[in-house]
Design a protein around this motif. Structure first.
Motif, mmCIF file in Angstrom:
data_model
loop_
_atom_site.group_PDB
_atom_site.id
_atom_site.type_symbol
_atom_site.label_atom_id
_atom_site.label_comp_id
_atom_site.label_asym_id
_atom_site.label_seq_id
_atom_site.Cartn_x
_atom_site.Cartn_y
_atom_site.Cartn_z
ATOM 1 N N SER A 1 0.842 -1.202 0.000
ATOM 2 C CA SER A 1 0.000 0.000 0.000
ATOM 3 C C SER A 1 0.866 1.237 0.000
ATOM 4 C CB SER A 1 -0.906 -0.004 1.229
ATOM 5 O OG SER A 1 -1.801 -1.091 1.198
ATOM 6 N N VAL A 2 0.409 2.250 -0.699
ATOM 7 C CA VAL A 2 1.157 3.497 -0.793
ATOM 8 C C VAL A 2 0.167 4.638 -1.006
ATOM 9 C CG1 VAL A 2 1.503 3.295 -3.289
ATOM 10 C CG2 VAL A 2 3.143 4.596 -1.911
ATOM 11 N N THR B 1 -4.423 1.127 -8.542
ATOM 12 C CA THR B 1 -4.753 0.035 -7.632
ATOM 13 C C THR B 1 -5.234 -1.178 -8.415
ATOM 14 O OG1 THR B 1 -5.326 1.516 -5.820
ATOM 15 C CG2 THR B 1 -6.306 -0.687 -5.777
ATOM 16 N N ALA B 2 -4.568 -2.305 -8.200
ATOM 17 C CA ALA B 2 -4.878 -3.524 -8.947
ATOM 18 C C ALA B 2 -3.994 -4.658 -8.442
ATOM 19 C CB ALA B 2 -4.631 -3.314 -10.444
ATOM 20 N N VAL B 3 -4.310 -5.859 -8.910
ATOM 21 C CA VAL B 3 -3.387 -6.982 -8.755
ATOM 22 C C VAL B 3 -2.476 -6.979 -9.980
ATOM 23 C CG1 VAL B 3 -3.134 -9.476 -8.558
ATOM 24 C CG2 VAL B 3 -5.042 -8.320 -7.421
ATOM 25 N N TYR B 4 -1.193 -6.997 -9.712
ATOM 26 C CA TYR B 4 -0.200 -6.942 -10.779
ATOM 27 C C TYR B 4 0.411 -8.331 -10.986
ATOM 28 C CZ TYR B 4 -0.400 -1.879 -11.000
ATOM 29 O OH TYR B 4 -0.820 -0.583 -11.179
ATOM 30 N N TYR B 5 0.568 -8.687 -12.246
ATOM 31 C CA TYR B 5 1.131 -9.975 -12.622
ATOM 32 C C TYR B 5 2.295 -9.785 -13.586
ATOM 33 C CZ TYR B 5 -3.517 -11.676 -11.199
ATOM 34 O OH TYR B 5 -4.677 -11.960 -10.508
ATOM 35 N N CYS B 6 3.302 -10.616 -13.441
ATOM 36 C CA CYS B 6 4.304 -10.693 -14.489
ATOM 37 C C CYS B 6 4.063 -11.983 -15.274
ATOM 38 C CB CYS B 6 5.714 -10.638 -13.936
ATOM 39 S SG CYS B 6 6.198 -12.050 -12.927
ATOM 40 N N ALA B 7 4.541 -11.983 -16.507
ATOM 41 C CA ALA B 7 4.319 -13.133 -17.365
ATOM 42 C C ALA B 7 5.413 -13.202 -18.415
ATOM 43 C CB ALA B 7 2.955 -13.042 -18.040
ATOM 44 N N THR B 8 5.621 -14.373 -18.966
ATOM 45 C CA THR B 8 6.640 -14.545 -19.988
ATOM 46 C C THR B 8 6.091 -15.360 -21.172
ATOM 47 O OG1 THR B 8 7.474 -16.578 -18.953
ATOM 48 C CG2 THR B 8 8.530 -14.507 -18.316
ATOM 49 N N VAL B 9 6.705 -15.090 -22.314
ATOM 50 C CA VAL B 9 6.418 -15.869 -23.513
ATOM 51 C C VAL B 9 7.732 -16.030 -24.252
ATOM 52 C CG1 VAL B 9 5.735 -13.794 -24.796
ATOM 53 C CG2 VAL B 9 5.003 -16.056 -25.592
ATOM 54 N N GLY C 1 0.717 -13.074 -8.896
ATOM 55 C CA GLY C 1 0.066 -11.788 -8.719
ATOM 56 C C GLY C 1 0.382 -11.186 -7.360
ATOM 57 N N THR C 2 0.426 -9.859 -7.326
ATOM 58 C CA THR C 2 0.654 -9.145 -6.080
ATOM 59 C C THR C 2 -0.219 -7.891 -6.068
ATOM 60 O OG1 THR C 2 2.374 -8.237 -4.631
ATOM 61 C CG2 THR C 2 2.630 -7.822 -6.970
ATOM 62 N N LEU C 3 -0.791 -7.599 -4.917
ATOM 63 C CA LEU C 3 -1.740 -6.500 -4.823
ATOM 64 C C LEU C 3 -1.026 -5.179 -4.554
ATOM 65 C CD1 LEU C 3 -4.679 -5.462 -4.639
ATOM 66 C CD2 LEU C 3 -4.609 -6.027 -2.186
ATOM 67 N N VAL C 4 -1.381 -4.184 -5.336
ATOM 68 C CA VAL C 4 -0.910 -2.821 -5.131
ATOM 69 C C VAL C 4 -2.135 -1.953 -4.841
ATOM 70 C CG1 VAL C 4 0.144 -0.805 -6.218
ATOM 71 C CG2 VAL C 4 1.121 -3.086 -6.585
ATOM 72 N N THR C 5 -2.083 -1.251 -3.711
ATOM 73 C CA THR C 5 -3.190 -0.379 -3.317
ATOM 74 C C THR C 5 -2.673 1.037 -3.164
ATOM 75 O OG1 THR C 5 -4.261 -2.197 -2.131
ATOM 76 C CG2 THR C 5 -5.006 0.031 -1.630
ATOM 77 N N VAL C 6 -3.292 1.965 -3.861
ATOM 78 C CA VAL C 6 -2.908 3.372 -3.791
ATOM 79 C C VAL C 6 -4.089 4.148 -3.222
ATOM 80 C CG1 VAL C 6 -2.001 5.360 -5.042
ATOM 81 C CG2 VAL C 6 -1.477 3.037 -5.841
ATOM 82 N N SER C 7 -3.912 4.647 -2.008
ATOM 83 C CA SER C 7 -5.000 5.382 -1.361
ATOM 84 C C SER C 7 -4.436 6.276 -0.286
ATOM 85 C CB SER C 7 -6.027 4.413 -0.768
ATOM 86 O OG SER C 7 -5.448 3.651 0.261
ATOM 87 N N GLU C 8 -5.270 7.252 0.157
ATOM 88 C CA GLU C 8 -4.850 8.179 1.209
ATOM 89 C C GLU C 8 -4.745 7.452 2.524
ATOM 90 O OE1 GLU C 8 -3.862 11.110 0.859
ATOM 91 O OE2 GLU C 8 -4.556 11.755 -1.116
#
Length: 126
Positions: free
Chosen positions: A11-12, A91-99, A119-126
């Protein structure tokens, strides 16, 4: 075992920064096209950044260009996504991926990827 692991996230406050990591095991990340994607609640998954194996160049979606930076550490077999000036809409769940092959240029933002991180959750809020 082929695997992508994503520590990081968190969170940030708006305007803040976070760095996401994507560590690969079982294969050499530098030989693959790597993408970062995100999915916010109620929205479709979108590609935000990628690094094409074919040209090694970074690509960014319009929504994050100028704020996010994709980079890699070959020795650590890890790709990073540095996210600056974060906004609540990030704010979202972030994923990395490869091909492995068949993806060229900016098509890496919308290509079909083969291996995904958890996946990892990123939250942007006050």
């Amino acid at each position: 075992q082929v695997q992508l692991v994503e520590p990081g996230g968190g969170s940030v406050q708006p305007g803040g920064s976070l760095r996401l990591s994507c560590a690969a095991s079982g294969f050499t990340l530098n030989y693959y096209t790597v993408g970062w994607f995100r999915q916010a609640p109620g929205k479709e998954r979108e590609g935000v950044s990628c690094r094409g194996y074919s040209d090694g160049r970074p690509y960014y979606s319009a929504s994050v260009k100028g704020r996010f930076t994709i980079s890699g550490d070959n020795a650590a077999n890890t790709v990073y996504l540095q996210m600056d000036n974060l906004k609540p809409e990030d704010t979202a769940v972030y994923y990395c991926a490869t091909v492995y092959s068949g993806v060229y240029g900016s098509a890496c933002l919308t290509a079909k990827y083969e291996t995904w991180g958890q996946g990892t959750l990123v939250t942007v809020s006050e």
